[in-house]
Design an enzyme around this catalytic site. Structure first.
Site, mmCIF file in Angstrom:
data_model
loop_
_atom_site.group_PDB
_atom_site.id
_atom_site.type_symbol
_atom_site.label_atom_id
_atom_site.label_comp_id
_atom_site.label_asym_id
_atom_site.label_seq_id
_atom_site.Cartn_x
_atom_site.Cartn_y
_atom_site.Cartn_z
ATOM 1 N N GLU A 136 0.829 -1.193 0.000
ATOM 2 C CA GLU A 136 0.000 0.000 0.000
ATOM 3 C C GLU A 136 0.871 1.253 0.000
ATOM 4 O O GLU A 136 1.957 1.261 0.583
ATOM 5 C CB GLU A 136 -0.924 0.018 1.220
ATOM 6 N N CYS A 392 -1.208 6.833 9.961
ATOM 7 C CA CYS A 392 0.047 6.289 10.474
ATOM 8 C C CYS A 392 -0.194 5.022 11.279
ATOM 9 O O CYS A 392 -1.017 4.983 12.187
ATOM 10 C CB CYS A 392 0.723 7.343 11.345
#
EC number: 2.1.1.192
Length: 425
Positions: A136, A392
């Protein structure tokens, strides 16, 4: 169509110091009979590709320059677009190579404009069941910049307890071409190549992707050869043309490789710190058991080019009741004394199965204020892309699930083809 890499596997050309041996996982060679893509190659890789199809070596410098422009300035998708390349050479190129990118399996767009792509790389054989590894990457738009978060490995070895990617086992390193191709895919999707949108002149002005952060899947310093070469391609001013000061490499603390990163990549450094005591960091970032905080900070103090203009970013995830006390803030300031630094405070981004909670906002603000008053910039990172698991610590590909299903089906006597016939994208 997925990208087949012509680059040699990471780690083939430069040995790591004896003190630090990277995991034995590499990008395997292209499947027999499959055309390799030129997208993502270094200048040397492109030169060798041309020599391999019979281009005289005396011509390669000019030919590399021509093709480089079409690959990385114009974003060409067909050899026929290369108007200053001779007809004969274009035919040769089309016979032997492609300009394929990784396959975009899914694209998700967050409410805040963040985009996450699930990319499938070219298949490499039985290692990935002839399907291709999946990774990703994430694009985060801002008022004055656009940041692309790229992956350096398929999965991760580090098992950081707060990180979703850490729950996925390491499959392999990405090649240089596979790293660079993430930027190419992003520029394709955003219309960010010269000529695709008005005002694109090949420089940074007007670009949508202005910054690169190696903060996706994997530990970049465990794939340092490929990362260094990828940075060279991304920062080549006759191509993708990013400034090295706009490229940041984040590490959990592979201490023996930090100096080499500074010397050879000249990139900005970020450290995933997250704790001020070894006993806690041992739990949050298990690599700390090998390279404790004192060793890590000594390597930071010696980072090549370190100055007030080139500060190290220390990342600190805010975990409720774990690392967010006033005492933690005071200890953090003491630890970083003398290091030109800024401290990114990251509100914890939840993911399924995590045992942690994000600190209360008031606690984050108090922590930030204490650090700021001690003389350090301490921005609180605005969570982006949470609704698509792009924030994150939330990245995780489908690869691990595929491998588990493949093992199960193979144990039941089913072939790998059944695994992928059963998989719904």
């Amino acid at each position: 169509m997925a990208t087949a890499s012509f680059d040699s596997a990471p780690g083939a050309s430069r040995a790591l110091p004896a003190i630090e041996k990277a995991p034995e996982v590499t990008a395997l060679s292209t499947l027999p009979g499959r055309k390799a893509s030129l997208v993502g190659l270094t200048r040397e890789g492109l030169k060798q590709a041309l020599i391999g199809i019979g281009v005289p070596e005396r011509e390669t410098r000019m030919r590399v320059s021509q093709i480089w422009h079409w690959l990385y300035v114009r974003g060409a998708r067909e050899f026929s677009e290369m108007t200053n390349v001779g007809k004969g050479l274009k035919a040769q190129l089309a016979e032997h190579f492609t300009l394929d990118r990784p396959e975009v399996v899914t694209e998700q767009v967050s409410r805040d404009g963040t985009r996450k792509w699930l990319l499938r790389m070219a298949p490499t054989g039985a290692h990935d069941h002839n399907r291709g590894a999946e990774i990703e990457c994430v694009y985060i738009p801002g008022d004055d910049r656009g940041t692309l978060c790229v992956s350096s490995q398929v999965g991760c070895t580090l098992t950081c307890s707060f990180c979703h990617t850490g729950t996925q086992r390491l499959v392999r390193n990405l090649s240089t071409a596979e790293i660079v191709s993430q930027l190419v895919v992003a520029r394709d999707a955003l219309g960010d190549f010269t000529g695709q949108m008005p005002g694109k002149d090949g420089g940074e002005v007007g670009r949508l992707v202005t910054n690169i952060v190696f903060m996706g899947m994997g530990e970049p310093l465990y794939n340092l050869d490929a990362v260094i070469d990828a940075i060279a391609v991304m920062s080549d001013q006759e191509g993708l043309a990013l400034s090295r000061r706009r490229i940041t490499v984040s590490t959990s603390g592979v201490v023996p490789q930090i100096e080499r990163l500074g010397l050879e990549a000249n990139a900005m450094l970020a450290i995933s710190l997250h704790a001020v005591r070894d006993e806690l960091r041992d739990e949050l970032v298990p690599l700390n058991r090998k390279y404790p905080i004192a060793q890590l900070l000594e390597a930071c103090r010696n980072y090549p080019g370190l100055s007030n203009a080139r500060r190290i970013t220390f990342e600190y995830v805010m975990l409720k009741g774990v690392n967010d006390s006033d005492a933690d803030a005071r200890a953090l300031v003491r630890l970083l004394k003398g290091i030109p630094a800024k401290i990114n405070l990251i509100p914890f981004n939840p993911w399924p199965g995590s045992k942690y909670e994000c600190s209360d906002w008031e606690r984050i603000e108090r922590f930030s204020e204490f650090v700021f008053n001690a003389g350090y910039a301490s921005p609180v990172r605005t969570p982006r892309g949470r609704d698509i698991l792009a924030a994150c610590g939330q990245l995780k590909s489908e690869t691990e699930k595929l491998r588990a299903r493949a093992r199960m089906m193979l144990e039941e006597g089913m072939g790998a083809e059944a695994v992928y016939a059963d998989q719904v994208d």
